[in-house]
Scaffold this motif. Structure first.
Motif, short mmCIF file in Angstrom:
data_model
loop_
_atom_site.label_atom_id
_atom_site.label_comp_id
_atom_site.label_asym_id
_atom_site.label_seq_id
_atom_site.Cartn_x
_atom_site.Cartn_y
_atom_site.Cartn_z
N UNK A 133 0.83 -1.20 0.00
CA UNK A 133 0.00 0.00 0.00
C UNK A 133 0.87 1.26 0.00
N UNK A 134 1.94 1.23 0.80
CA UNK A 134 2.83 2.39 0.89
C UNK A 134 3.52 2.65 -0.45
N UNK A 135 3.76 1.58 -1.22
CA UNK A 135 4.45 1.72 -2.50
C UNK A 135 3.51 2.12 -3.63
N UNK A 136 2.20 2.15 -3.35
CA UNK A 136 1.24 2.56 -4.36
C UNK A 136 0.46 1.43 -5.00
N UNK A 137 0.45 0.25 -4.36
CA UNK A 137 -0.34 -0.86 -4.88
C UNK A 137 -1.83 -0.54 -4.78
N UNK A 138 -2.61 -1.26 -5.58
CA UNK A 138 -4.05 -1.04 -5.55
C UNK A 138 -4.72 -1.71 -4.37
N UNK A 139 -4.12 -2.77 -3.83
CA UNK A 139 -4.75 -3.42 -2.69
C UNK A 139 -4.17 -4.78 -2.39
N UNK A 140 -5.02 -5.65 -1.87
CA UNK A 140 -4.61 -6.94 -1.33
C UNK A 140 -5.57 -8.02 -1.79
N UNK A 141 -5.02 -9.22 -2.06
CA UNK A 141 -5.84 -10.35 -2.50
C UNK A 141 -5.22 -11.62 -1.93
N UNK A 142 -5.43 -11.84 -0.63
CA UNK A 142 -4.81 -12.97 0.05
C UNK A 142 -5.77 -13.66 1.01
N UNK A 143 -5.25 -14.70 1.70
CA UNK A 143 -6.15 -15.57 2.46
C UNK A 143 -6.69 -14.92 3.73
N UNK A 144 -6.05 -13.87 4.24
CA UNK A 144 -6.61 -13.21 5.43
C UNK A 144 -8.01 -12.69 5.16
N UNK A 145 -8.32 -12.42 3.89
CA UNK A 145 -9.66 -11.96 3.52
C UNK A 145 -10.71 -13.04 3.72
N UNK A 146 -10.28 -14.29 3.83
CA UNK A 146 -11.24 -15.37 4.07
C UNK A 146 -11.53 -15.56 5.55
N UNK A 147 -10.74 -14.95 6.41
CA UNK A 147 -10.97 -15.04 7.85
C UNK A 147 -11.63 -13.77 8.38
N UNK A 148 -11.07 -12.63 8.06
CA UNK A 148 -11.60 -11.35 8.59
C UNK A 148 -11.48 -10.27 7.52
N UNK A 149 -12.34 -10.33 6.51
CA UNK A 149 -12.27 -9.34 5.42
C UNK A 149 -12.45 -7.90 5.89
N UNK A 150 -13.25 -7.68 6.94
CA UNK A 150 -13.51 -6.33 7.43
C UNK A 150 -12.22 -5.66 7.89
N UNK A 151 -11.27 -6.43 8.46
CA UNK A 151 -9.99 -5.85 8.87
C UNK A 151 -9.18 -5.41 7.65
N UNK A 152 -9.19 -6.23 6.61
CA UNK A 152 -8.44 -5.90 5.39
C UNK A 152 -9.08 -4.72 4.67
#
Length: 346
Positions: free
Chosen positions: A238-257
């Protein structure tokens, strides 16, 4: 290598609904920012008449609705978390169509699309999903043999691009069975085609990841969105300017991501990121079975902890660990003043 359409000045709209090709780095990033869960595949418990667990399509509907209710920006269907290498091509098609139909264009759905069988069958599969998928995603280790060169990879990839009309495309560096990371030459080619909108990068090297993000962001007219699949690099990406995240943490607690992506400059991002790092080993424990059990037990998702890829059951101690994970997650949510999302019980 001929670059498809010579697209430096091309403008078009695609089946993401409101998506159009944008012409500035700022507007491109704004349109593509977000978090994209790598979708699970729910299975029914195996019966005496089945030789393997069958896909639970009603549970898949519930899962799709739940992801959307959590505020995610898009979905990645038919990926490693979906147990893609343990599905038939017909199952892949039916799952992808079911998810896209259920999402009803509320959010875009990209679909993993290049599997066994060679370029011809990969082209056929992409063309079969082009009427409903937001993008067809190349699986990087399936485009050519692992010991073949980038030139062979590009030749096959260009053939796929040329034979699949104007459906938007994506690319996924799956870590299994062996990861094929994209080189700068391939990233440059992807950007030049202007067909690629989704890049799930699994580089674990922060420096190399940052170089790729800079390459993408230095091309203002590209519509390519960069998403790290590495929890440990989420904050750095995110700090480098990425658009976002697409990993397995989103399957546990997407609201945090979702919160972390939407509050990039908030100092509490460090705390959320540390939580993701500390809990990452537990998330991967007998994954995806552990995740399915977690969602069933603590967030009321109506499916079973059943997996084709990893049928191992959790021990009592491992189940207790999931309970501790859930308590720690709720504590962090309380500090952030956000609420975990459970599937509504009937």
């Amino acid at each position: 290598m001929t670059h498809l359409l010579g697209l430096a000045l091309r403008r078009s709209s695609h089946i993401l609904g409101v998506r159009t090709l944008v012409t500035t780095k700022m507007s491109r990033a704004k349109n593509l920012d977000g978090v994209w869960p790598v979708m699970l595949t729910p299975f029914k418990p195996i019966t005496s008449t089945d030789n393997q667990p069958q896909v639970d399509y009603e549970a898949l509907d519930a899962l799709t609705d739940w992801y959307i209710s959590c505020g995610v920006n898009g979905l990645f269907s038919i990926c490693l978390s979906s147990e893609m290498f343990h599905l038939s091509n017909e199952e892949r098609f039916q799952i992808a169509k079911r998810v896209c139909d259920r999402a009803k264009k509320r959010i875009p759905v990209v679909v993993g699309a290049t599997y066994e069988g060679g370029v011809k069958k990969q082209i056929d599969f992409i063309n079969s999903i082009k009427d409903f998928a937001s993008a067809a995603v190349f699986i990087t280790n399936q485009i050519c043999e692992m010991d073949e060169t980038d030139e062979v990879w590009l030749k096959n990839a260009q053939a796929i691009v040329d034979a699949t009309g104007d459906i938007p495309l994506g690319v996924y560096e799956t870590p299994y069975p062996e990861i094929r990371l994209l080189t700068p030459m391939i990233v440059d080619w992807m950007v030049s085609t202007n067909r690629f909108i989704y890049y799930k990068c699994n580089h674990s090297d922060r420096g190399k990841m940052t170089e790729i993000i800079e390459t993408v962001n230095d091309t203002p007219q590209t519509q390519l969105g960069f998403y790290t699949g590495q929890s440990m690099l989420f904050k750095s990406a995110l700090a480098a300017g990425a658009n976002g995240y697409s990993g397995i943490s989103l399957n546990f607690f997407p609201w945090l991501c979702v919160w972390m992506n939407n509050h990039r400059d908030d100092p509490r991002v460090e705390k959320v990121h540390n939580f993701l790092l500390l809990t990452d080993p537990l998330q991967k424990l007998k994954y995806p079975t552990c995740c399915k059990l977690y969602l069933q037990k603590y967030h009321d998702l109506p499916f079973h902890p059943v997996s084709r890829y990893n049928p191992s059951k959790l021990s009592e101690t491992e189940e207790w660990s999931l309970g501790s994970l859930n308590e720690a997650m709720k504590e962090l949510c309380s500090e952030l003043d956000i609420s975990p999302v459970s599937y509504p019980k009937e």
